[in-house]
Design a protein around this motif. Structure first.
Motif, short mmCIF file in Angstrom:
data_model
loop_
_atom_site.label_atom_id
_atom_site.label_comp_id
_atom_site.label_asym_id
_atom_site.label_seq_id
_atom_site.Cartn_x
_atom_site.Cartn_y
_atom_site.Cartn_z
N VAL A 158 0.80 -1.31 -0.06
CA VAL A 158 -0.12 0.13 0.13
C VAL A 158 1.02 1.32 0.01
O VAL A 158 1.74 1.38 0.79
N PHE A 159 0.44 2.22 -1.03
CA PHE A 159 1.53 3.35 -1.09
C PHE A 159 0.86 4.39 -1.09
O PHE A 159 -0.50 4.55 -1.52
N GLN A 160 1.29 5.72 -0.66
CA GLN A 160 0.72 7.06 -0.74
C GLN A 160 1.87 8.07 -0.68
O GLN A 160 2.76 7.89 0.04
N ASN A 161 1.90 8.88 -1.66
CA ASN A 161 2.89 9.81 -1.95
C ASN A 161 4.60 9.18 -2.15
O ASN A 161 5.27 9.65 -1.50
N ALA A 162 4.67 8.03 -2.76
CA ALA A 162 5.92 7.40 -2.77
C ALA A 162 7.01 8.21 -3.47
O ALA A 162 6.50 8.74 -4.80
N ASN A 163 8.17 8.26 -3.20
CA ASN A 163 9.09 9.23 -3.81
C ASN A 163 10.10 8.27 -4.66
O ASN A 163 11.24 8.30 -4.28
N THR A 164 9.67 7.78 -5.78
CA THR A 164 10.37 7.00 -6.50
C THR A 164 9.77 6.79 -7.95
O THR A 164 8.71 7.33 -8.03
N SER A 165 10.64 6.33 -9.07
CA SER A 165 10.30 6.55 -10.30
C SER A 165 9.88 4.90 -10.60
O SER A 165 9.38 4.77 -11.88
N VAL A 166 9.93 3.92 -9.80
CA VAL A 166 9.65 2.64 -10.28
C VAL A 166 9.15 1.87 -8.92
O VAL A 166 9.53 2.03 -8.04
N ILE A 167 7.88 1.13 -9.59
CA ILE A 167 7.41 0.15 -8.38
C ILE A 167 7.11 -1.08 -9.10
O ILE A 167 6.65 -1.04 -10.06
N GLY A 168 7.41 -2.28 -8.41
CA GLY A 168 7.08 -3.35 -9.07
C GLY A 168 8.02 -4.45 -8.76
O GLY A 168 8.96 -4.35 -7.65
N PRO A 169 8.35 -5.56 -9.38
CA PRO A 169 7.44 -6.13 -10.63
C PRO A 169 5.83 -6.04 -10.19
O PRO A 169 5.64 -6.00 -8.88
N ILE A 170 5.01 -6.37 -11.20
CA ILE A 170 3.82 -6.31 -10.82
C ILE A 170 2.84 -7.83 -11.26
O ILE A 170 3.57 -8.32 -12.38
N ARG A 171 2.32 -8.34 -10.24
CA ARG A 171 1.91 -9.80 -10.67
C ARG A 171 0.20 -9.82 -10.24
O ARG A 171 -0.34 -8.79 -10.05
N SER A 172 -0.15 -11.01 -10.29
CA SER A 172 -1.75 -11.20 -10.35
C SER A 172 -2.50 -11.00 -8.89
O SER A 172 -1.70 -11.35 -7.88
N LEU A 173 -3.57 -10.93 -8.93
CA LEU A 173 -4.48 -10.62 -7.97
C LEU A 173 -4.99 -11.85 -7.17
O LEU A 173 -5.42 -12.71 -7.94
N ARG A 174 -5.08 -12.07 -5.94
CA ARG A 174 -5.88 -12.92 -5.06
C ARG A 174 -7.07 -12.28 -4.47
O ARG A 174 -6.96 -11.09 -3.97
N PRO A 175 -8.04 -13.16 -4.05
CA PRO A 175 -9.05 -12.51 -3.48
C PRO A 175 -8.70 -12.11 -2.01
O PRO A 175 -9.15 -10.90 -1.48
#
Length: 432
Positions: A158-175
């Motif tokens: 969970v992010f808010q106001n992150a000071n970076t140029s990259v977030i990840g990697p991104i993968r799939s969602l679970r319930p």
């Protein structure tokens, strides 16, 4: 005829003064002294001479100068008081009440930062498929960790106001990740998901950013299939396009930084007094918990070890195989950088609070994915400030936040900073 003067005669009668018969008579017969005239009587009143024109001009000038001096003095006093008031206001402004992040409890620059939208990114943790080191994970305010499939853990960050140029990697969602994301009113960032998760997010209407190269990119590196990344700027563009201008965060209760500082100062003082033989103290020093191990299952590369650092009041995170858990912190002015080439050396992740939340978990009907009972209750161990609290947790609905309570049933405040929550299955283990 000539006039003659009378001549005295011996026969002429002689007049005599009678002698006083008493002292009083003698006094009364003394000659009377003449009365002196008063000085006022001697002085004569001189008539007033009218002032000349020159004198009148001088007098007028003196009066005018006096008025100017008085006015100048009053003006000076007013200016000094005003200046002092301005200084007081400036000092009050300099020492205004600090503003704290709703998400993390840390001090922030302005209240506006609490109103920016949050986003929850599903981040993989595979040990051999290019997921590590992650990027931006050390800037998440809250991280949920759980098994995604076959003993491999995954994060909902969970992010808010992150000071970076990259977030990840991104993968799939679970319930269950979606259940944990929802109370933060965040944009759920993911790349596909299980059938249950996709159906759930479509039905319940959470903010949904599925894989999109308009707001994400593929990194050209040896990360294998874990090469999909995004940035705070890209997510902000998506939120703006969708009209997501703020988030209604259901946050965990937090200590203020100064309250945590006081707790740590008391620990240090007690520790010093207990080792000083010359000090008479009843203080019982806190036995700091230096190491925590959390096992999700039999695979060491997904089980974790935390080492507490008193100086920074953080828990340095590593894997049970001996490798530190690292994350890139890419400078915010880069545009879709290659994390392994442009972001420098990754740093060790070190949350401020670690919670082991015991959950009921089972393998899904497909024999591959996991099911976790999230709308439920159970026990928990909360590690913060070098100590541990035996607690309970409960969650009553998808949009309600998890509540952590102590043995007295009171809500537990958490130290400000990154919070890491590990969903430990009933067959897992926690040692400290």
């Amino acid at each position: 005829m000539a006039t003659k003067k009378p001549t005295s005669s011996k026969s002429q009668t002689k007049t005599t003064t009678p002698k006083p018969t008493s002292l009083n008579d003698a006094k009364s017969t003394e000659p009377t002294k003449p009365v002196k005239a008063s000085k006022s009587a001697k002085k004569e009143k001189k008539p007033k001479t009218p002032r000349t024109t020159k004198q009148k001009m001088v007098l007028t000038s003196l009066i005018f100068i006096s008025i100017l001096l008085v006015a100048a003095a009053i003006t000076t006093i007013v200016l000094l008081l005003t200046h002092k008031s301005d200084i007081d206001k400036a000092e009050r402004a300099e020492f205004t009440e600090p503003i704290y992040s709703t998400l993390t409890g840390e001090e922030i620059a302005s209240e506006e930062l609490n109103n920016t939208p949050t986003y929850c990114v599903q981040i993989p943790n595979g040990s051999t498929d290019g997921a590590r080191p992650q990027a931006g994970l050390n800037q998440a305010g809250v991280v949920f960790e759980a098994i995604a499939e076959r003993g491999i853990t995954r994060f909902a960050a969970v992010f808010q106001n992150a000071n970076t140029s990259v977030i990840g990697p991104i993968r799939s969602l679970r319930p269950y990740y979606l259940d944990w994301d929802t109370p933060f009113d965040c944009t759920v960032v993911h790349a596909g998901g299980s059938d249950e998760a996709i159906a759930d997010i479509s039905t319940n209407g959470q903010r949904n950013l599925d894989e999109s190269l308009e707001y994400m990119w593929r990194e050209n590196s040896d990360r294998s299939w874990n090469n999909l990344f995004t940035s705070p700027a890209d997510i902000a563009k998506f939120n703006t396009a969708q009209g997501y201008n703020t988030s209604d965060i259901k946050a965990f209760p937090r200590y203020k930084p100064e309250e945590t500082d006081a707790i740590l100062a008391e620990i240090e003082t007690c520790k010093t007094e207990s080792t000083d033989e010359s000090t008479d103290t009843t203080c019982q020093p806190t036995e700091l918990i230096d190491e925590i191990t959390i096992d999700f299952g039999p695979i060491k590369s997904y089980n974790t070890i935390y080492h507490y650092d008193l100086e920074s009041n953080t828990y340095l995170r590593s894997y049970a195989d001996g490798n530190a858990h690292l994350s890139y912190n890419c400078p915010s002015d880069l545009d879709q950088p290659n994390t392994m080439a442009a972001c420098g050396e990754p740093t060790q992740i070190a949350p401020r609070v670690v919670i082991a939340m015991f959950v009921q978990e089972s393998t899904a009907g497909d024999g591959y994915h996991e099911n976790i009972n999230t709308i439920s209750a159970g026990s928990a161990l909360i590690f913060q400030n070098g100590d541990v609290i035996e607690a309970s947790w409960s969650k009553t609905a998808q949009n309600s936040q998890i509540t952590f309570r102590d043995s007295a049933g009171e809500d537990i405040k958490l130290a400000p900073g990154q919070l890491w929550i590990a969903a430990v299955p009933q067959y897992g283990n926690v040692d400290y």
